[in-house]
Structure formats: C-alpha cells, structure tokens
Scaffold this active site. Structure first.
Site, PDB file in Angstrom:
ATOM      1  N   LYS A   1      37.942  44.820  41.145  1.00 28.02           N
ATOM      2  CA  LYS A   1      39.117  43.945  41.004  1.00 28.02           C
ATOM      3  C   LYS A   1      39.052  43.229  39.663  1.00 28.02           C
ATOM      4  CE  LYS A   1      41.620  40.295  43.522  1.00 28.02           C
ATOM      5  NZ  LYS A   1      41.632  39.443  44.720  1.00 28.02           N
TER       6      LYS A   1
ATOM      7  N   SER B   1      45.701  39.531  47.578  1.00 28.74           N
ATOM      8  CA  SER B   1      45.875  39.848  46.181  1.00 28.74           C
ATOM      9  C   SER B   1      45.102  41.087  45.725  1.00 28.74           C
ATOM     10  CB  SER B   1      45.447  38.652  45.318  1.00 28.74           C
ATOM     11  OG  SER B   1      44.074  38.372  45.512  1.00 28.74           O
TER      12      SER B   1
ATOM     13  N   SER C   1      42.663  37.879  50.880  1.00 33.33           N
ATOM     14  CA  SER C   1      42.973  38.873  49.851  1.00 33.33           C
ATOM     15  C   SER C   1      42.207  40.184  49.913  1.00 33.33           C
ATOM     16  CB  SER C   1      42.782  38.268  48.465  1.00 33.33           C
ATOM     17  OG  SER C   1      43.939  37.566  48.121  1.00 33.33           O
TER      18      SER C   1
HETATM   19  N1  GLN Z   1      47.517  34.950  49.819  1.00 37.97           N
HETATM   20  C1  GLN Z   1      46.646  33.814  49.716  1.00 37.97           C
HETATM   21  C2  GLN Z   1      47.033  32.990  48.510  1.00 37.97           C
HETATM   22  O1  GLN Z   1      47.982  33.314  47.913  1.00 37.97           O
HETATM   23  C3  GLN Z   1      45.225  34.264  49.619  1.00 37.97           C
HETATM   24  C4  GLN Z   1      44.881  34.835  48.302  1.00 37.97           C
HETATM   25  C5  GLN Z   1      43.450  35.236  48.206  1.00 37.97           C
HETATM   26  O2  GLN Z   1      42.752  35.424  49.194  1.00 37.97           O
HETATM   27  N2  GLN Z   1      42.976  35.345  46.986  1.00 37.97           N
HETATM   28  O3  GLN Z   1      46.437  32.036  48.159  1.00 37.97           O
END
Ligand code: GLN
Length: 485
Positions: free
Chosen positions: A78, A153, A177
């Site tokens: 990532k 994400s 994410s």
């Molecule tokens: N969707 C969540 C956020 O927008 C979690 C994102 C994540 O786990 N990095 O914060």
C-alpha cells in the site's frame, strides 16, 4: 490454474521443488498487470525492473536453500508504507514525488525474506475513505463489477490480490481499511491487535488506531505473512513487547469447544437482507464445525463507535498532517514571497477535499472550549467500548459479525455524501477503537457481489481467529472463486 492466482503456499511449494522460478512467477504477475490494470487501476507505481532483479536474487537463494515461505513471491505494498528509493505517495498530490530515504520495518522484514516487490497500491488519500475514490490520482474499480468501488482505503491492495496482479499485499487499517475492501473484493484481510506489527515507516493517519496487515487469498497465506511481519520493534514505541508464535501452527479444522458470540448491534438497521442471510448461514457453518454459538450477545455502546471514531481519528489526523507545510518535504507552493501564503497554498493545493474535511473536524474538536465536549467525551466512549469487548471475551473466544452492512456500492454513489460513506465502516470501526484483532473472509455473494464475514478476537489472540477462519475456508469454497475479468 493460472500461475498468477497461486497462493503463497502453493507457489512456495513449486519454487522449492524447482517446478517454477521466481522470475517466471514475477513475469506472469507483470503480464497480468499489463493486461488488467487499464480496467481496475489498482496500482500507483509498478516497480517492474526492481521486481525482476529481486526475483533473480530470490532464484539464487532458492538454489542454495536459504529460503523462507515468502522468498521469491511477488507482493504489492500500500502506498502509505515507506519503501526506500520507491515513490510513496499516499495517493496524495502532497506526496506525489516523495521518495523515502528508508524502508518501513515491515518492508525491511519482507526484504529479509527475499520477497519480490512489484509496486505500490492505490488508496484513498492518506487512508481516509472507504471506496478508494478519494485517491488524488484515479479511483480503483471492483473486479466483480467494474462500475462499483472495491472498498477502501486499501482498495488497490485488495483488488490486486483478487485479480492476480499480486500474490498477496500489505494494507493498513485505521477503521476498517483492510477488512472492508477484503470483504468487497472477496479476499482475506487481517487487522492485527494494536501493537502487534511495527508502524515504523507507515505514514501516520490516526496513530492510536493505525495497524499494518496482510491481504491474501486464504488464511494459510495470512498466517505466513504474519510470521514474517509481526513482532516487537523498538523504533515503534507502541509496538508490543510480546513474543510471536508460529501462526501456521493454529491452523486446525476442529472448532470443538470454541465459544462464539454474535453481537446483535452489528446487524444494524438498513443492513442489506442478503448480507444478513449470508452471514447467518456462515455462522451456522461454524456451529456445524463444532463451535458453540450464542446468538444474542449485546455490546450496547456499539452505536456510539462511529461518532467517537469520527472525533478521535480526525483529531489525530489534524495533528499528524500538520507536518505537511511545504518546507520539509512533499509538495511546496513556490509562487509567492510570503511565508504564510506559501504555507496556506501548499495545504490548499496539496490536500484533497476529504483530507481537508478531516483536518477541519479534528482541529475543531481539539480547540480550546470544544476539547472537553468532543475529544474527551469520545475518549470516554472509547473506554466503554473497550470494556464491553473485555467483558464479552470473558465469555467468548471470538465474536462474529458481517464485515460491512452492504455489498460494494456504485462508484460515485456516496462520494458526495460523507456520512453515507462513513456508515459503510460501522461494523469495522469499533474494532480499531478497542484495539482488538479481526479478520474478514469471503462468506458468500449476492447477485455476484462479494460478502465478507468478520471474526473478532481478544487482544493478541490472532491464533484463535485464524483458526476459526481457516476451519471455515476448509469447509467452504467462497475464497476460491475468482472474478471473471
Ligand atoms: N473508512 C475509514 C475512514 O475513512 C477507515 C479508514 C482506514 O481504516 N484507514 O477513516
């Protein structure tokens, strides 16, 4: 089967028996990337030359026998995990040309195993989002239906594993994410106990919630990657000083005596009926495999987790992202003589809308006068949530829930409605708030779209959830289905 769809353990077997070379495997992966990337856009950077060099090196190690289960196997990282000499953008204009001078600990560890790094995965900018649409570059597409999101994400990581653009990938999970995109793309994704894996070299979003973890094709692979990346590391002061077991040892299929609770608050209002049906069927399967299931468990503070998360995570983000000032590194607005204007314009042009929204929310919640009302309150809710998990785990070895309330949604459907977008993580956020581990595994389909099941464990009981997930995969075929693309 095509070689780019081999699991880590299958590929390892062929590599050590000299039926396949790492160079052949890497070429197959790069070919697949060439063929499919224009459709899915899962990668931000392809490190083809480096990958082939690493593959040649791995092939030499394979001859001498100085190997590890990850030797010579292509992995995608990532793009918020620092890779020395390889651009690490966080899918943000702010870091578009940032080349880290060092490797994250997890990347160092993969290098030590002789891994082959094939590139960097697309993501929501700075890991803020649930659909990969907040990438500053382009959205990633779900391979099961290209008009839908892959989740986020870590959407790029999940798509690459689902399509055979990588054998496995690393992601990061602050509120879901890893697990939510794993569920949306029908792969296996694990969020570890907070502190189990070093965060050194992970670009910080919300430091008390962030964890790096694997996205793989099955649970065995997940255990193999954990063996490589988990463990104490002094450069991360939140890394836990506990020894790590051999995670493959727990992969039995006998669930006799295991106690599993089903928290009713996770079957939320507005949940898609097909998701609920699939998850209930999957739980029945766990019961058939010997687990003792209690269907009506309650974790009453769950409904407040989303609100607490969206105070805590933006607060930490607003502090963490203060470092992007155009002076030290990253994008820098130059077209002015005024220092203040340079600072302002750097942040105005360097960050996308969602990141700015989070910085504003966080700055507001931390400001004098609001701190007690928002930040402190959210921290108290956090303690309550943690305590409820502790109590539940006095009675149960694991809790099982859906990973997301719906199947993957359409690209564009929620991008202008932040609240709707935030809701897609209702089932995963509380886990980060409590700091406990959880895995998402494929558990069915609705109209050809994947459904994920989440298995949550006590702190540092990764072995228990891996065992349950493995037993389920041995008894089902969902994780073997591949999108036809
Ligand atoms: N969707 C969540 C956020 O927008 C979690 C994102 C994540 O786990 N990095 O914060």
């Amino acid at each position: 089967m095509k070689i780019n769809h081999l699991t880590i353990h299958e590929a390892h077997e062929l590599l050590v028996n000299r039926q396949l070379s790492s160079v052949e495997l890497t070429k197959a992966i790069l070919e697949r990337i060439g063929e499919i990337e224009p459709k899915v856009r899962a990668l931000v950077t392809i490190t083809d030359e480096l990958a082939l060099r690493q593959a040649e090196k791995a092939d030499k190690l394979l001859v001498t026998g100085d190997t590890n289960p990850l030797t010579g196997i292509p992995v995608l990282i990532k793009d918020n995990i620092c890779t020395k000499g390889i651009r690490t953008t966080c899918s943000s204009r702010m870091l578009e040309n940032f080349v880290p001078p060092y490797d994250a600990t997890v990347v160092e560890k993969l290098h030590d195993c002789g891994a082959v790094i094939i590139g960097k995965a697309n993501m929501d900018e700075f890991a803020m989002g649930s659909s990969t649409e907040h990438s500053a570059f382009y959205p990633t597409h779900n391979p099961w239906d290209l008009s839908r999101v892959p989740g986020g994400s870590s959407g790029g990581s999940a798509v690459a594993v689902a399509t055979g653009e990588a054998i496995y990938a690393l992601g990061s999970d602050t509120g879901g994410s890893i697990r939510q995109p794993a569920g949306f793309c029908s792969v296996t994704g694990l969020k570890l106990t907070y502190g189990r894996v070093s965060r050194y070299g992970l670009v910080a979003f919300a430091s008390s919630l962030d964890q790096i973890g694997p996205l793989t094709q099955d649970v065995t692979d997940c255990a193999l990657v954990l063996n490589a990346i988990a463990g104490y590391e002094p450069r991360d002061s939140t890394s836990a000083p506990y020894p790590t077991p051999d995670y493959t040892q727990c992969l039995t299929t006998d669930l006799n005596g295991l106690r599993i609770g089903i928290p009713r608050e996770y079957f939320v209002e507005g949940m898609q009926a097909e998701v609920e049906i699939a998850i209930r069927a999957a739980i029945n399967k766990l019961e058939e495999l010997g687990a003792r299931v209690e269907w009506e468990v309650s974790l009453p503070s769950t409904p407040y987790a989303l609100a607490a998360y969206y105070v805590i995570a933006p607060s930490e983000a607003s502090a963490n992202l203060a470092r992007y000032d155009g002076v030290k590194y990253g994008f820098s607005y130059q077209d002015t003589d005024s220092m203040w204007e340079a600072l302002e314009k750097t942040r105005q042009h360097g960050f996308g809308a969602e990141v700015k929204r989070r910085i504003m929310l966080g700055t507001y919640a931390l400001s004098a006068g609001y701190y007690d009302a928002y930040y402190l309150k959210a921290q108290k809710v956090r303690t309550l949530i943690r305590q409820e998990f502790d109590q539940a785990f006095e009675k149960f070895d694991a809790l099982v829930t859906p990973t997301s309330p719906t199947v993957p949604f359409k690209i564009g459907e929620k991008v202008d409605n932040p609240l709707q977008m935030y809701l897609s993580d209702v089932c995963t956020l509380p886990i980060n708030i409590a700091g406990v581990p959880a895995i998402s595994i494929p558990a069915g389909f609705a109209d050809g779209l994947p459904i994920g099941m989440q298995i949550i464990g006590k702190p540092f009981s990764e072995e228990t959830i891996l065992k349950i997930a493995h037993a389920y995969q041995q008894a089902t075929e969902w994780h073997k289905r591949k999108a036809r693309i």
